[in-house]
Scaffold this motif. Structure first.
Motif, PDB file in Angstrom:
ATOM      1  N   ASP A 128       0.819  -1.213   0.000  1.00 30.38           N
ATOM      2  CA  ASP A 128       0.000   0.000   0.000  1.00 30.38           C
ATOM      3  C   ASP A 128       0.851   1.261   0.000  1.00 30.38           C
ATOM      4  OD1 ASP A 128      -2.350  -1.490   0.031  1.00 30.38           O
ATOM      5  OD2 ASP A 128      -2.354  -1.627   2.222  1.00 30.38           O
ATOM      6  N   TYR A 129       2.041   1.190   0.600  1.00 33.45           N
ATOM      7  CA  TYR A 129       2.900   2.367   0.704  1.00 33.45           C
ATOM      8  C   TYR A 129       4.007   2.378  -0.350  1.00 33.45           C
ATOM      9  CZ  TYR A 129       0.816   3.517   5.213  1.00 33.45           C
ATOM     10  OH  TYR A 129      -0.055   3.878   6.219  1.00 33.45           O
ATOM     11  N   THR A 130       4.188   1.253  -1.080  1.00 33.19           N
ATOM     12  CA  THR A 130       5.324   1.159  -1.992  1.00 33.19           C
ATOM     13  C   THR A 130       5.262   2.200  -3.093  1.00 33.19           C
ATOM     14  OG1 THR A 130       5.507  -1.206  -1.555  1.00 33.19           O
ATOM     15  CG2 THR A 130       6.565  -0.370  -3.562  1.00 33.19           C
ATOM     16  N   SER A 201     -10.471  13.017   5.949  1.00 34.33           N
ATOM     17  CA  SER A 201     -11.426  13.815   5.168  1.00 34.33           C
ATOM     18  C   SER A 201     -11.862  13.116   3.888  1.00 34.33           C
ATOM     19  CB  SER A 201     -10.806  15.164   4.818  1.00 34.33           C
ATOM     20  OG  SER A 201      -9.639  14.998   4.048  1.00 34.33           O
ATOM     21  N   GLY A 202     -11.578  11.826   3.754  1.00 30.89           N
ATOM     22  CA  GLY A 202     -12.023  11.086   2.579  1.00 30.89           C
ATOM     23  C   GLY A 202     -10.946  10.807   1.566  1.00 30.89           C
ATOM     24  N   LYS A 203      -9.782  11.454   1.647  1.00 31.57           N
ATOM     25  CA  LYS A 203      -8.710  11.192   0.705  1.00 31.57           C
ATOM     26  C   LYS A 203      -8.114   9.810   0.989  1.00 31.57           C
ATOM     27  CE  LYS A 203      -6.019  14.583  -0.318  1.00 31.57           C
ATOM     28  NZ  LYS A 203      -4.940  15.603  -0.268  1.00 31.57           N
ATOM     29  N   MET A 204      -7.830   9.036  -0.064  1.00 32.56           N
ATOM     30  CA  MET A 204      -7.384   7.660   0.096  1.00 32.56           C
ATOM     31  C   MET A 204      -6.166   7.389  -0.786  1.00 32.56           C
ATOM     32  SD  MET A 204      -9.601   6.198   2.236  1.00 32.56           S
ATOM     33  CE  MET A 204      -9.345   4.442   1.980  1.00 32.56           C
ATOM     34  N   ILE A 205      -5.320   6.475  -0.325  1.00 34.76           N
ATOM     35  CA  ILE A 205      -4.281   5.874  -1.163  1.00 34.76           C
ATOM     36  C   ILE A 205      -4.904   4.658  -1.851  1.00 34.76           C
ATOM     37  CG2 ILE A 205      -2.079   4.649  -1.168  1.00 34.76           C
ATOM     38  CD1 ILE A 205      -1.164   6.355   1.113  1.00 34.76           C
ATOM     39  N   ARG A 206      -4.794   4.625  -3.187  1.00 33.31           N
ATOM     40  CA  ARG A 206      -5.419   3.542  -3.941  1.00 33.31           C
ATOM     41  C   ARG A 206      -4.352   2.578  -4.457  1.00 33.31           C
ATOM     42  NH1 ARG A 206     -10.593   4.259  -5.662  1.00 33.31           N
ATOM     43  NH2 ARG A 206     -10.212   3.110  -7.603  1.00 33.31           N
ATOM     44  N   ARG A 207      -4.737   1.311  -4.527  1.00 34.35           N
ATOM     45  CA  ARG A 207      -3.880   0.270  -5.094  1.00 34.35           C
ATOM     46  C   ARG A 207      -4.756  -0.700  -5.879  1.00 34.35           C
ATOM     47  NH1 ARG A 207      -2.064  -4.755  -3.143  1.00 34.35           N
ATOM     48  NH2 ARG A 207      -2.922  -4.321  -1.070  1.00 34.35           N
ATOM     49  N   GLU A 208      -4.382  -0.906  -7.118  1.00 39.59           N
ATOM     50  CA  GLU A 208      -5.141  -1.788  -8.004  1.00 39.59           C
ATOM     51  C   GLU A 208      -6.609  -1.362  -8.073  1.00 39.59           C
ATOM     52  OE1 GLU A 208      -4.524  -5.736  -6.642  1.00 39.59           O
ATOM     53  OE2 GLU A 208      -2.383  -5.774  -7.158  1.00 39.59           O
ATOM     54  N   ASN A 209      -6.800  -0.026  -8.237  1.00 42.18           N
ATOM     55  CA  ASN A 209      -8.132   0.566  -8.395  1.00 42.18           C
ATOM     56  C   ASN A 209      -9.033   0.341  -7.177  1.00 42.18           C
ATOM     57  OD1 ASN A 209      -7.612   1.535 -11.004  1.00 42.18           O
ATOM     58  ND2 ASN A 209      -8.072  -0.479 -11.892  1.00 42.18           N
ATOM     59  N   MET A 210      -8.439   0.191  -6.033  1.00 42.41           N
ATOM     60  CA  MET A 210      -9.206   0.019  -4.789  1.00 42.41           C
ATOM     61  C   MET A 210      -8.690   0.998  -3.738  1.00 42.41           C
ATOM     62  SD  MET A 210      -9.462  -4.138  -4.498  1.00 42.41           S
ATOM     63  CE  MET A 210     -10.372  -3.957  -2.962  1.00 42.41           C
ATOM     64  N   ASN A 211      -9.631   1.538  -2.954  1.00 39.09           N
ATOM     65  CA  ASN A 211      -9.241   2.380  -1.824  1.00 39.09           C
ATOM     66  C   ASN A 211      -8.603   1.509  -0.749  1.00 39.09           C
ATOM     67  OD1 ASN A 211     -10.223   4.724  -2.981  1.00 39.09           O
ATOM     68  ND2 ASN A 211     -12.256   4.489  -2.065  1.00 39.09           N
ATOM     69  N   ARG A 212      -7.360   1.874  -0.390  1.00 39.33           N
ATOM     70  CA  ARG A 212      -6.653   1.028   0.564  1.00 39.33           C
ATOM     71  C   ARG A 212      -6.394   1.718   1.910  1.00 39.33           C
ATOM     72  NH1 ARG A 212      -6.704  -3.630   1.453  1.00 39.33           N
ATOM     73  NH2 ARG A 212      -4.660  -3.488   2.426  1.00 39.33           N
ATOM     74  N   VAL A 213      -5.822   2.916   1.899  1.00 39.21           N
ATOM     75  CA  VAL A 213      -5.399   3.553   3.148  1.00 39.21           C
ATOM     76  C   VAL A 213      -5.898   4.989   3.157  1.00 39.21           C
ATOM     77  CG1 VAL A 213      -3.466   4.171   4.637  1.00 39.21           C
ATOM     78  CG2 VAL A 213      -3.336   2.100   3.241  1.00 39.21           C
ATOM     79  N   ALA A 214      -6.569   5.380   4.242  1.00 39.80           N
ATOM     80  CA  ALA A 214      -7.045   6.757   4.393  1.00 39.80           C
ATOM     81  C   ALA A 214      -5.882   7.696   4.714  1.00 39.80           C
ATOM     82  CB  ALA A 214      -8.108   6.833   5.482  1.00 39.80           C
ATOM     83  N   VAL A 215      -5.890   8.879   4.097  1.00 42.95           N
ATOM     84  CA  VAL A 215      -4.859   9.888   4.335  1.00 42.95           C
ATOM     85  C   VAL A 215      -5.377  10.874   5.372  1.00 42.95           C
ATOM     86  CG1 VAL A 215      -3.467  11.719   3.316  1.00 42.95           C
ATOM     87  CG2 VAL A 215      -3.969   9.646   2.002  1.00 42.95           C
ATOM     88  N   PRO A 216      -4.684  11.044   6.487  1.00 41.85           N
ATOM     89  CA  PRO A 216      -5.162  11.977   7.527  1.00 41.85           C
ATOM     90  C   PRO A 216      -5.163  13.419   7.030  1.00 41.85           C
ATOM     91  CG  PRO A 216      -3.450  10.526   8.373  1.00 41.85           C
ATOM     92  CD  PRO A 216      -3.449  10.360   6.881  1.00 41.85           C
ATOM     93  N   ARG A 217      -6.180  14.155   7.463  1.00 39.21           N
ATOM     94  CA  ARG A 217      -6.213  15.596   7.232  1.00 39.21           C
ATOM     95  C   ARG A 217      -5.415  16.317   8.319  1.00 39.21           C
ATOM     96  NH1 ARG A 217      -6.715  19.932   3.801  1.00 39.21           N
ATOM     97  NH2 ARG A 217      -7.943  21.624   4.725  1.00 39.21           N
ATOM     98  N   TYR A 218      -5.653  15.935   9.566  1.00 33.82           N
ATOM     99  CA  TYR A 218      -4.948  16.505  10.702  1.00 33.82           C
ATOM    100  C   TYR A 218      -4.333  15.379  11.532  1.00 33.82           C
ATOM    101  CZ  TYR A 218      -7.189  21.040   9.900  1.00 33.82           C
ATOM    102  OH  TYR A 218      -7.594  22.226   9.358  1.00 33.82           O
ATOM    103  N   ILE A 219      -3.190  15.662  12.119  1.00 32.80           N
ATOM    104  CA  ILE A 219      -2.566  14.796  13.130  1.00 32.80           C
ATOM    105  C   ILE A 219      -2.620  15.557  14.448  1.00 32.80           C
ATOM    106  CG2 ILE A 219      -0.575  13.363  13.676  1.00 32.80           C
ATOM    107  CD1 ILE A 219      -1.616  12.811  10.922  1.00 32.80           C
ATOM    108  N   TRP A 220      -3.069  14.899  15.507  1.00 35.68           N
ATOM    109  CA  TRP A 220      -3.159  15.566  16.811  1.00 35.68           C
ATOM    110  C   TRP A 220      -2.494  14.706  17.876  1.00 35.68           C
ATOM    111  CZ3 TRP A 220      -5.563  12.494  20.348  1.00 35.68           C
ATOM    112  CH2 TRP A 220      -6.473  11.539  19.886  1.00 35.68           C
ATOM    113  N   SER A 221      -2.104  15.343  18.958  1.00 32.77           N
ATOM    114  CA  SER A 221      -1.472  14.629  20.071  1.00 32.77           C
ATOM    115  C   SER A 221      -1.709  15.410  21.360  1.00 32.77           C
ATOM    116  CB  SER A 221       0.034  14.464  19.831  1.00 32.77           C
ATOM    117  OG  SER A 221       0.631  13.714  20.877  1.00 32.77           O
ATOM    118  N   ALA A 222      -1.887  14.691  22.454  1.00 30.18           N
ATOM    119  CA  ALA A 222      -2.099  15.309  23.768  1.00 30.18           C
ATOM    120  C   ALA A 222      -1.376  14.475  24.818  1.00 30.18           C
ATOM    121  CB  ALA A 222      -3.591  15.397  24.097  1.00 30.18           C
ATOM    122  N   TYR A 223      -0.854  15.156  25.821  1.00 32.99           N
ATOM    123  CA  TYR A 223      -0.201  14.426  26.923  1.00 32.99           C
ATOM    124  C   TYR A 223      -0.726  14.931  28.255  1.00 32.99           C
ATOM    125  CZ  TYR A 223       2.922  18.490  27.592  1.00 32.99           C
ATOM    126  OH  TYR A 223       3.436  19.736  27.823  1.00 32.99           O
TER     127      TYR A 223
END
Length: 730
Positions: A128-130, A201-223
């Motif tokens: 998926d990431y290659t 937000s709906g953006k996806m990484i596609r492989r072989e014409n299939m939605n495989r991995v969702a792309v984050p819009r925001y990354i958050w972190s809290a401690y």
């Protein structure tokens, strides 16, 4: 028949045992990574599965994984103090708990071939990431936040990975992770719980014409760290016990607009803690009280220094449109000290004071006129030529009022007049510029340098003609049985904000590296600026005084360890942690700014490079947790060092007051250390830098991003006329 039934039951039992790790009910073994063992609420969907991430027979952290989008929603873990080392030779792994064909619940390396097709429906795989050239693998639980090798290795699983743009991952998010690591290392005394997640937000990484991995819009972190150092600087203490940040997962656009930035959010406090009458506070209680509870509303005190911070609040509402009682807020960095005016006098006292002041002014003016008249008469009687040297009007753009003795009387020139003033200085082959620099030759040279000339201290000087004045030298604490151990070739230099804002010093020698770090430790230094290479044209200009790698080194009783090193085309930024073994003080983290493109006996080819370096350094200095001096050094500590300090001061003066006094600034530097801004070439380059800054401001008035102005290059050929043999021009 009985055999097949037993086999079927056995397979079901194994599958149930493995799948038990991903059910919604969390065991205490998994809840240990959550503050108060409570997971974030509001995240419920059939596609979400909790995973107790196990590696080498231990549960390492907790992940909420989306089996449809093939990304973790968040990872929860406990922070381990570390120096930020990275793991090596660890293969990427998959999660057997999301596979129906596995007999283990520990993450495993990806098998060769296409065996991963058995579990790729529920989780991401390497393929998926290659071919996803726009994204790279970013971890939610970073290995830099772990210490043990197994804990670091457990982060190399795709159930801990989300697609991040390279610009955001490498330049923004990793930097913020290091900031959190250093903050928790230094000031968190107990357990720190961290939760890092994403929003899509709906953006996806596609492989072989299939939605495989969702792309984050925001990354958050809290401690959250309840047990923290209450003696930490305010700039760090207000970020406890809880703090959060988020960033937009985007690349820089074609217009150089930087959308990939991190926004910090202070949690758990609100506006109701501010305000209230100041009458109930005593003088001491205001400054010793809690960092928030001590605020009050009331008039500012006269003749008192204040530092300003702006707090922005966000009103929050729940799903029933009810307002939360404690809104989120974020504070800006504290400003430079601002001093209030004295309390105005009233009534008769004010009138008397004003009258006496006017009388005093009239008497002073009359005395000055009488004195000048008598002085001119005596000068004309003795020698008519003397009158010309006592007061000579200089044709310029209003900068010079005259020349008295060896010192020009100057006044700042407005920014709008600077270019015409510079043109006059450069006319007739730089005649007025050369004359102006020549007037600086003997400034401050009548001061004593007796301590530097003591026989025990001569070996501590890199050059025998560059010595600190006794009145401005930096003094170290005395060591046992060594009456000369307080000496180092370094001088205090005033700035626009503090009387001892800089320390100008020489490049350390092999025998003075311990003294250099002792000065840094004793004088609360958080920033070091180096504007020379260690070796230039085959000559040693400065000994390397910092560790070459991540291994700590001893310098006397101080331990110095390099935490990070960012090598850029024109400068390098390093971070060191310095610890004293002879005291109980906490370790200190400081930055080292190393400018690497300043040629020996010259100036940088472009003013843009040095201007950007000075601006970058000033931005970090203003954000430092204390007001300790900034150490600046080259080889001798006068030429390039003086040029850097002069440019930093004049750019601040330009930003705050809108005028420039180049001659007066260099004059002030030379009163505190000899030969500052050593060559006429460097003095001319300072004027060039100011002119280019003003031109860039004029041309970018309609641009949104002023970070990339185009500066006119400085002509290095001009410097050839000002290099003198036998002198140390660094």
């Amino acid at each position: 028949m009985a055999f097949w039934v037993q086999t079927f039951l056995l397979v079901n039992l194994i599958t149930s045992a493995v799948r038990g790790r991903v059910e919604k009910e969390l065991s205490s073994e998994c809840r240990q990574f959550l503050y108060m063992q409570t997971p974030p609420t509001g995240l419920e969907h059939p596609s979400l599965r909790f995973i107790c991430q196990r590696y080498n027979k231990r549960t390492r952290y907790l992940t909420l994984y989306n089996t449809v989008d093939h990304v973790p929603v968040y990872s929860a873990y406990t922070f381990k103090r570390s120096a930020g080392e990275k793991c090596v030779d660890v293969p990427w792994m998959y999660e057997p708990q999301l596979s129906t064909y596995s007999d283990t619940d520990e993450m495993q390396p990806f098998p060769r071939g296409y065996m991963h097709m058995d579990f790729e429906d529920a989780q991401a795989v390497l393929d998926d990431y290659t071919n996803a050239v726009l994204y790279e693998r970013g971890t939610l639980n970073p290995e830099e936040h772990q210490d043990e090798p197994d804990d670091k290795a457990s982060t190399y699983t795709l159930t801990n990975v989300v697609p991040m743009t390279p610009d955001f991952n490498n330049r923004v998010w990793n930097k913020q992770e290091n900031i959190i690591r250093k903050r928790l290392n230094n000031y968190c005394r107990g357990t720190a719980y961290i939760v890092t997640g994403i929003t899509t937000s709906g953006k996806m990484i596609r492989r072989e014409n299939m939605n495989r991995v969702a792309v984050p819009r925001y990354i958050w972190s809290a401690y959250c760290c309840i047990d923290y150092d209450n003696n930490a600087p305010f700039s760090e203490r207000y970020k406890f016990p809880s703090f959060a940040h988020y960033g937009l997962n985007e690349e820089e656009d074609n217009n150089n607009n930087n959308n990939a930035q991190v926004v910090e959010v202070n949690l758990g406090a609100g506006g109701d803690r501010l305000g209230g009458p100041c009458d109930r506070h005593h003088d001491d209680e205001i400054y010793l009280s809690d960092s928030y509870g001590g605020f009050c509303d009331g008039p500012l005190r006269p003749h008192t220094s204040y530092r300003v911070s702006v707090r922005a609040f966000t009103r929050l509402f729940d799903e029933n449109h009810r307002e939360f009682p404690q809104p989120l807020f974020s504070d800006t960095f504290l400003s430079a000290p601002i001093r209030t005016h004295s309390e105005p006098l009233g009534g008769v006292v004010e009138g008397l004071s004003a009258g006496m002041f006017l009388i005093g002014v009239l008497v002073a003016v009359a005395s000055l006129l009488v004195y000048r008249q008598r002085l001119r008469k005596v000068a004309v009687q003795d020698n008519p030529v003397v009158r010309m040297s006592m007061w000579k009007e200089v044709p310029s753009a209003g900068l010079y009022l005259g020349v008295r003795g060896n010192r020009r009387v100057t006044s700042p020139i407005k920014a709008c007049h600077f270019e015409s003033h510079l043109n006059k200085l450069q006319a007739d082959s730089n005649y007025l510029l050369s004359e102006e620099f020549e007037d600086l030759k003997d400034v401050g040279r009548n001061q004593t340098m007796d301590v530097a000339r003591v026989p025990e201290n001569r070996g501590k000087n890199r050059y025998n003609n560059i010595l600190p004045y006794d009145s401005t030298r930096v003094k170290l604490s005395f060591l046992e049985d060594d009456p000369c151990s307080d000496y180092i070739n370094a001088s205090y230099i005033p700035g626009n904000n503090f009387r001892r804002e800089y320390v100008a010093t020489q490049g350390p020698l092999p025998g003075t590296k311990d003294d250099f770090w002792r000065m840094v430790w004793e004088h609360g230094v958080h920033n070091i600026v180096m504007v020379t290479q260690c070796v230039e044209k085959g000559r040693v200009k400065c000994d390397q005084y910092w560790p070459p790698d991540r291994d700590p080194l001893y310098y006397g009783e101080l331990v110095v360890q390099m935490l990070s090193e960012s090598v850029l085309p024109e400068w390098t930024i390093r971070e060191f942690r310095i610890t004293s073994e002879s005291s109980c003080s906490y370790p200190r983290v400081l930055r080292h700014f190393h400018y690497t493109v300043w040629p020996d006996h010259g100036v940088p080819e472009s003013s843009q490079s040095l201007i950007q370096f000075v601006r970058t350094t000033r931005d970090y200095v203003d954000r430092s947790p204390s007001t300790g001096a900034t150490v600046v050094h080259c080889s001798a500590g006068v030429g390039r060092t003086g040029t850097f300090i002069a440019l930093d001061r004049v750019l601040q003066q330009l930003d705050s007051k809108g005028n420039i006094d180049m001659y007066g600034g260099v004059f002030d530097l030379r009163l505190h250390r000899q030969h500052m801004v050593q060559t006429e070439c460097q003095y001319a380059f300072l004027h060039q830098c100011v002119r280019d800054v003003l031109r860039a401001r004029k041309h970018r008035s309609e641009q949104e991003n002023p970070l990339y102005p185009i500066y006119e290059n400085f002509n290095p050929e001009y410097c050839r006329d000002f290099i003198y043999t036998g002198r140390c021009a660094d």
